[in-house]
Scaffold this motif. Structure first.
Motif, mmCIF file in Angstrom:
data_model
loop_
_atom_site.group_PDB
_atom_site.id
_atom_site.type_symbol
_atom_site.label_atom_id
_atom_site.label_comp_id
_atom_site.label_asym_id
_atom_site.label_seq_id
_atom_site.Cartn_x
_atom_site.Cartn_y
_atom_site.Cartn_z
ATOM 1 N N LYS A 1 -30.547 37.427 -10.543
ATOM 2 C CA LYS A 1 -29.707 36.346 -11.078
ATOM 3 C C LYS A 1 -28.532 36.066 -10.131
ATOM 4 O O LYS A 1 -28.150 34.902 -9.916
ATOM 5 N N LYS A 2 -27.991 37.126 -9.528
ATOM 6 C CA LYS A 2 -26.921 36.947 -8.539
ATOM 7 C C LYS A 2 -27.439 36.164 -7.335
ATOM 8 O O LYS A 2 -26.752 35.268 -6.827
ATOM 9 N N TRP B 1 -36.103 31.099 -13.630
ATOM 10 C CA TRP B 1 -37.463 31.649 -13.589
ATOM 11 C C TRP B 1 -38.338 30.916 -12.573
ATOM 12 O O TRP B 1 -39.205 31.527 -11.934
ATOM 13 N N ILE B 2 -38.086 29.632 -12.386
ATOM 14 C CA ILE B 2 -38.801 28.900 -11.334
ATOM 15 C C ILE B 2 -38.380 29.415 -9.968
ATOM 16 O O ILE B 2 -39.215 29.611 -9.065
ATOM 17 N N PHE B 3 -37.085 29.643 -9.788
ATOM 18 C CA PHE B 3 -36.539 30.173 -8.543
ATOM 19 C C PHE B 3 -37.215 31.494 -8.168
ATOM 20 O O PHE B 3 -37.590 31.710 -7.012
ATOM 21 N N LEU B 4 -37.397 32.364 -9.145
ATOM 22 C CA LEU B 4 -38.037 33.656 -8.866
ATOM 23 C C LEU B 4 -39.474 33.477 -8.399
ATOM 24 O O LEU B 4 -39.932 34.176 -7.487
ATOM 25 N N ALA C 1 -27.659 31.334 -4.080
ATOM 26 C CA ALA C 1 -28.488 30.372 -3.349
ATOM 27 C C ALA C 1 -28.076 28.944 -3.667
ATOM 28 O O ALA C 1 -28.244 28.039 -2.844
ATOM 29 N N ASN C 2 -27.533 28.776 -4.893
ATOM 30 C CA ASN C 2 -27.089 27.463 -5.341
ATOM 31 C C ASN C 2 -28.209 26.436 -5.135
ATOM 32 O O ASN C 2 -29.264 26.549 -5.732
ATOM 33 N N LYS C 3 -28.028 25.507 -4.246
ATOM 34 C CA LYS C 3 -29.058 24.488 -4.026
ATOM 35 C C LYS C 3 -29.700 24.621 -2.641
ATOM 36 O O LYS C 3 -30.253 23.663 -2.102
#
Length: 493
Positions: free
Chosen positions: A114-115, A185-188, A120-122
């Motif tokens: 999560k950190k 969750w998409i980011f992961l 990463a922001n955008k």
């Protein structure tokens, strides 16, 4: 399918790591180099999905998603979206060279991921947008996981009724409410597949193909069953009518009650098997070859009434594997599938496997029942087969041998034409290497001559499974040279 070659079975999770579980990082690349030096052409892994209670890779939250635990944190540091100080402050750095602590992972890994998401922001906005467009399953999975955490991680059948049965009128509002969670969750999944495909590209460049493992069933508490309940044999309240397992066998006198909802083959037929075709098409993007778990389930499956205490009182029910695999032929000229045809196999299962020329599995540990025609004796192997000392569900080779009685050990030694059991592992492996099987897959533990303490899984047991890890110092140049010499002598090159 295979050109007389060899490979090693090792779960990604079992790789050495400073972060509690194997990842797609440096140790994975070094293992690819080890395979290459050892003359191996294949690396077989276990399913890579996100694990749920029990930590079994065969019961993931999604048949498409990847396990976030495998995301390598050092790569995130190199990409400047994490720092070593942040890892330390979040208690994410620990090392246990013997086993995986899933409880620790559960409480620490998502904090640090999560950190990374916030840092990463955008940064990956365009890449993630492209990833979403190419993978329509990911938004469904991300919504499922977001709702699961909102509902204190309860099974979806215990969620608020409006959320367990989302429809077009409510889904838009939920997506707005949970947007940040969904994006996380998409980011992961973006990170997982970015790292995985980089590793696969490296392996393929080294001449190593990856054999993946596809569980035949989806977990009841999964995005797949939640979103596509029609695919499964469930009642109007989305409660399974029958669940999967196998009848009593050598592993368990009560059978194995897996508990997964079984398929509604009539519904699948009516939709031209689209659900299964999409699944296998996706899987063959991930892997060079797929081991199709519980192949018998495509001929007939053991259905047990939902709520049964064990798998004893089930019945065999028909599946439509012929039609499914025929449909797959429209997408693939050569469907690269290994049929896990173990257990009690009927003539109709053999016919199905042979009709599509899928290689079956030969397990040395199943060979000694006193029958010289036992199909698991190496001298009885056919070309179109894959030979194993054992699978992830078996004891290690040394553990198996040590647990034989004196008479059984004598049978093994007589078969190997030796009077002494020194170096027994390599004598057995050599017998497989010299067999007709076009592919030989050996669990790494058997090359390392490790006993039962390195067993991956004991079926029908809870706790202590899926936790074994290899020590980095055991993957030596001496070992790779020893394996490579066996490859050359058996002409598996």
């Amino acid at each position: 399918m295979f050109n007389r070659s060899a490979g090693i079975l090792l779960p990604i999770s079992s790789l050495p790591s400073n972060y509690g579980i194997g990842t797609f990082g440096r140790a994975a690349y070094e293992f690819v180099d080890f395979l290459n030096k050892s003359g191996q052409k294949y690396w077989q892994v276990l399913p890579l999905g996100p694990v749920s209670y029990g930590d079994s890779p065969y019961s993931p939250f999604s048949i498409y998603a990847g396990n976030p635990y495998y995301i390598d944190l050092d790569i995130l540091i190199e990409d400047s979206i994490l720092s070593k100080e942040e890892l330390k402050s979040l208690d994410c750095c620990y090392y246990d060279e013997k086993s995986i602590d899933y409880e620790n992972l559960f409480y620490t890994r998502f904090k640090v991921l999560k950190k990374a998401y916030y840092n990463a922001n955008k940064k990956y906005k365009e890449e993630i947008s492209s990833f979403v467009k190419s993978n329509n399953w990911v938004c469904e999975y991300a919504l499922f996981m977001s709702l699961k955490y909102k509902n204190n991680q309860l099974p979806w059948s215990d969620w608020d009724k409006l959320e367990s049965e989302l429809n077009s009128n409510t889904i838009s509002l939920v997506k707005i409410e949970l947007k940040e969670d969904i994006d996380f969750w998409i980011f992961l999944q973006y990170l997982f597949y970015k790292q995985y495909f980089n590793l696969k590209e490296y392996a393929n460049g080294k001449g190593i193909k990856i054999i993946g493992d596809i569980p035949i069933y989806a977990a009841e508490d999964s995005a797949d069953v939640w979103a596509s309940s029609n695919v499964f044999l469930m009642d109007h309240n989305k409660i399974p009518i029958k669940v999967a397992g196998v009848p009593p066998d050598a592993f368990s006198s009560e059978g194995q009650l897996w508990g997964n909802p079984v398929y509604n083959w009539e519904y699948l037929k009516g939709t031209s098997y689209r659900w299964w075709c999409d699944r296998i098409i996706w899987t063959l993007k991930l892997y060079d070859v797929v081991r199709l778990d519980h192949f018998r389930g495509f001929d007939e499956f053991w259905g047990v009434n939902y709520g049964s205490p064990n798998a004893v009182n089930g019945l065999w029910m028909p599946a439509y594997g012929y039609e499914l695999f025929k449909k797959l032929k429209l997408y693939f000229e050569d469907v690269k599938i290994i049929a896990e045809d173990l257990g009690i196999i009927t003539d109709s299962v053999v016919k199905l496997r042979n009709n599509y020329k899928f290689p079956g599995m030969k397990i040395f540990q199943f060979a000694f029942d006193g029958n010289k025609n036992n199909p698991y004796l190496p001298n009885n192997y056919e070309d179109n087969s894959v030979a194993y000392t054992g699978t992830h569900d078996n004891d290690t080779l040394l553990g198996w041998y040590d647990n034989l009685n004196d008479s059984e050990k004598k049978d093994v030694l007589n078969y190997l034409d030796t009077k002494k059991d020194d170096n027994i592992n390599y004598k057995i492996i050599n017998s497989l290497y010299m067999s007709k099987s076009n592919l030989c897959i050996i669990p790494l533990q058997d090359f390392l001559c490790i006993g039962s303490e390195a067993r991956i899984n004991t079926p029908s047991t809870v706790g202590g499974n899926w936790v074994w890890r290899v020590k980095k110092e055991t993957l030596t140049d001496e070992l790779s040279e020893k394996i490579n010499n066996m490859v050359n002598k058996s002409k598996r090159i």
